[in-house]
Design a protein around this motif. Structure first.
Motif: not given
Length: 369
Positions: A17-45
């Protein structure tokens, strides 16, 4: 935590997949895998990054890292055949402290290379496994280490399973008893023509081992038998070639649909680097007539899924509901982003672009200095 990546390998099938945003909760569990426009400014990568699952190194001998590049003028049997091979004589000269220190160096090197699972064959019975357990206890990072031992003093204490250099070294009745006592039992098979001619594969199949290592001299019919018995095969192409043996039958194993893993084998001659095994396995398969992106994807599956399955472990895939275990690779500087054959580029180039290791919400710099 949010991770933004220009490309990622997702799920058991390693979907690209291209241009993705992976969001994990406080326990490090993946909550969502979406398009990278959903990532905030402080995201990694970022636009440079590829997010890949952590690989498995499904076969190492850790303690011989005490003696890097020893015996470069000797053949395989003179080096590693128990009990008189040079390796065993050198290992017997070590104190328990030096043994544990060498094992710890191997484990730390694997961790720095992004490895999520390491399967270690320890010589010396339970005492050898104890040295590995002490080294394992000192690790700070999130890496799963499975310690397999050999029959010997205090075995199976401190061992998580059985790991043999050859099934021909033991009476068949003992082998069956040993494999029945543990869910984890690995053995080398067909590592050289001598052992294959003496019927090591047939002995191993009858004895019920969970996984085989090397398979260098397995024929097409042999590989079909391994597949039909449902036994995974761990390939170690760099080791086979270093010892002057022929490359393993990568192309036939892929074509026949075996469950495959990759291992770096002896730490004396190879860093515990499964990325390097991936590139060499791909080169070997091409030299054997295989071609295409599907080939590269299957070799990556061996790296990121098959080795875990061989050890009865859960692959560290990137998927919703799973803890985020991954490595961020600089896909821009390595050329992966602009590659027309992306799976091929990952198989050949990813190990040279390791940037960050992600374990839940824990980050570490990746790559050996």
């Amino acid at each position: 935590m949010q991770v933004r990546a220009a490309l990622a390998l997702i799920g058991d099938d390693l979907e690209l997949r291209r241009d993705v945003c992976v969001t994990a909760d406080e326990q490090g569990v993946v909550e969502s895998i979406e398009s990278w426009g959903s990532c905030g400014e402080g995201s990694l990568g970022g636009s440079w990054a590829a997010l890949l699952p952590q690989p498995a190194n499904a076969h190492v001998h850790s303690a011989d890292g005490n003696f890097p590049e020893f015996g470069v003028d000797l053949g395989l049997h003179d080096l590693v055949a128990p009990p008189e091979g040079l390796k065993y004589r050198l290992l017997s000269s070590l104190s328990s402290t030096r043994t544990a220190a060498a094992i710890r160096r191997t484990y730390r090197a694997a961790y720095a290379l992004g490895v999520g699972l390491l399967v270690d064959f320890r010589e010396g019975g339970g005492t050898g496994c104890l040295a590995a357990q002490l080294a394992k206890a000192s690790l700070q990072g999130d890496i799963e280490v499975i310690v397999l031992g050999t029959p010997g003093p205090t075995y199976p204490m401190w061992c998580q399973g059985l790991g043999l250099s050859s099934p021909l070294d033991y009476p068949p009745g003992l082998l069956s008893a040993l494999t029945s006592q543990t869910p984890l039992s690995f053995t080398h098979v067909a590592e050289d023509p001598r052992n294959r001619d003496e019927g090591d594969l047939e002995v191993a199949l009858r004895s019920g081992f969970r996984a085989f290592v090397h398979g260098t001299y397995l024929s097409t019919d042999d590989l079909s038998a391994v597949r039909d018995h449902g036994v995974p095969l761990i390939l170690c192409p760099r080791s086979n070639m270093w010892h002057g043996l022929r490359p393993p039958p990568v192309a036939d194993a892929v074509r026949l649909g075996l469950t495959l893993g990759l291992g770096s084998d002896n730490a004396a001659w190879n860093l515990p680097d499964p990325w390097a095994e991936t590139e060499v396995a791909l080169l070997v398969a091409r030299s054997q007539g295989a071609r295409g992106e599907d080939l590269a994807k299957e070799i990556l599956r061996a790296l990121m899924v098959g080795g875990y399955l061989a050890a009865g472990a859960q692959p560290r895939i990137i998927a919703e509901g799973r803890k985020l275990h991954g490595v961020l690779v600089n896909a821009e500087s390595t050329g992966i982003l602009s590659a027309l054959g992306v799976y091929t580029a990952i198989a050949k180039r990813a190990g040279r672009g390791l940037a960050l290791r992600v374990d839940g919400n824990r980050l570490e710099a990746a790559g050996l200095a």
